[in-house]
Write a protein that holds these residues in place. Structure first.
Motif, short mmCIF file in Angstrom:
data_model
loop_
_atom_site.label_atom_id
_atom_site.label_comp_id
_atom_site.label_asym_id
_atom_site.label_seq_id
_atom_site.Cartn_x
_atom_site.Cartn_y
_atom_site.Cartn_z
N ILE A 136 56.85 71.78 -36.16
CA ILE A 136 57.10 70.45 -36.73
C ILE A 136 55.97 69.50 -36.35
N ARG A 137 55.61 69.52 -35.07
CA ARG A 137 54.52 68.65 -34.62
C ARG A 137 53.21 68.95 -35.35
N LYS A 138 52.96 70.23 -35.56
CA LYS A 138 51.72 70.63 -36.23
C LYS A 138 51.73 70.20 -37.70
N ALA A 139 52.88 70.38 -38.37
CA ALA A 139 52.98 70.05 -39.79
C ALA A 139 53.06 68.55 -40.04
N LYS A 140 53.67 67.82 -39.12
CA LYS A 140 53.87 66.37 -39.26
C LYS A 140 53.46 65.65 -37.98
N PRO A 141 52.17 65.53 -37.72
CA PRO A 141 51.72 64.93 -36.45
C PRO A 141 52.07 63.44 -36.32
N SER A 142 52.43 62.80 -37.42
CA SER A 142 52.75 61.37 -37.37
C SER A 142 54.17 61.08 -36.86
N LEU A 143 55.01 62.12 -36.72
CA LEU A 143 56.38 61.90 -36.26
C LEU A 143 56.43 61.58 -34.77
N THR A 144 57.38 60.72 -34.41
CA THR A 144 57.58 60.40 -32.99
C THR A 144 58.34 61.56 -32.34
N ALA A 145 58.40 61.55 -31.01
CA ALA A 145 59.13 62.59 -30.27
C ALA A 145 60.61 62.61 -30.68
N THR A 146 61.19 61.43 -30.89
CA THR A 146 62.59 61.35 -31.31
C THR A 146 62.78 61.96 -32.69
N GLN A 147 61.87 61.67 -33.59
CA GLN A 147 61.96 62.22 -34.94
C GLN A 147 61.80 63.73 -34.93
N VAL A 148 60.90 64.23 -34.10
CA VAL A 148 60.72 65.68 -33.97
C VAL A 148 62.00 66.32 -33.44
N ASN A 149 62.62 65.70 -32.42
CA ASN A 149 63.87 66.23 -31.87
C ASN A 149 64.99 66.21 -32.91
#
Length: 162
Positions: A55-68
């Protein structure tokens, strides 16, 4: 033909003959499909640790909360869809074994949907493991539905009794 009890006018339902070998083999394949789906679910849940990184690799603009949150959603979706798939395999196996013609038709519709899903799987970048289970599941469905459930002796079994 409906028979009546000798002492009443209540109809007696005739017993359906045992399922012919092609139907029994289709039912066995459906149980195999449930087992394959179970193994696929277990492996996908075991491999879920890599989801956050993906997820982080595909969407680096997301916050940690959004990734979780997205990770939790993906895990939930994997569990629900996996359990629904397993339940459908088991339900279709049982209903087809009982000679329910609607189950043979629904099994065919579900196989067609699985075919569309498989086409989508090939459209996405996947690992070899990500392709093995969808292809294996599709092959089990192909064998059960088209090579076994629609044979002439199977069709005779699914005809209404009476």
């Amino acid at each position: 033909m409906v028979q009546r009890y000798p002492s009443s006018d209540k109809p007696v339902e005739l017993e359906r003959p045992p399922a012919p070998p092609p139907v029994m083999n289709a039912v066995k394949l459906m149980y195999v499909g449930a087992a394959v789906s179970t193994v696929s679910l277990i492996i996908s849940l075991a491999d879920i640790s890599g989801t956050k990184a993906a997820i982080r690799k595909a969407k680096p603009s997301l916050t940690a909360t959004q990734v979780n949150q997205l990770n939790t959603f993906i895990i939930s979706l994997a569990i629900v869809s996996g359990l629904v798939g397993i339940a459908l395999w088991l339900w279709m196996a049982r209903a087809n074994n009982q000679g329910k013609n609607w189950a043979r038709i629904l099994s065919t519709v579900l196989f067609c949907l699985a075919t569309l899903d498989l086409v989508g799987v090939f459209g996405e970048p996947k690992t070899a493991l990500g392709l093995i289970f969808p292809v294996l599941t599709w092959l089990v469905g192909l064998g059960a539905v088209f090579f076994l459930l629609w044979r002439p002796e199977s069709t005779a079994f699914f005809k209404p009794q009476g």
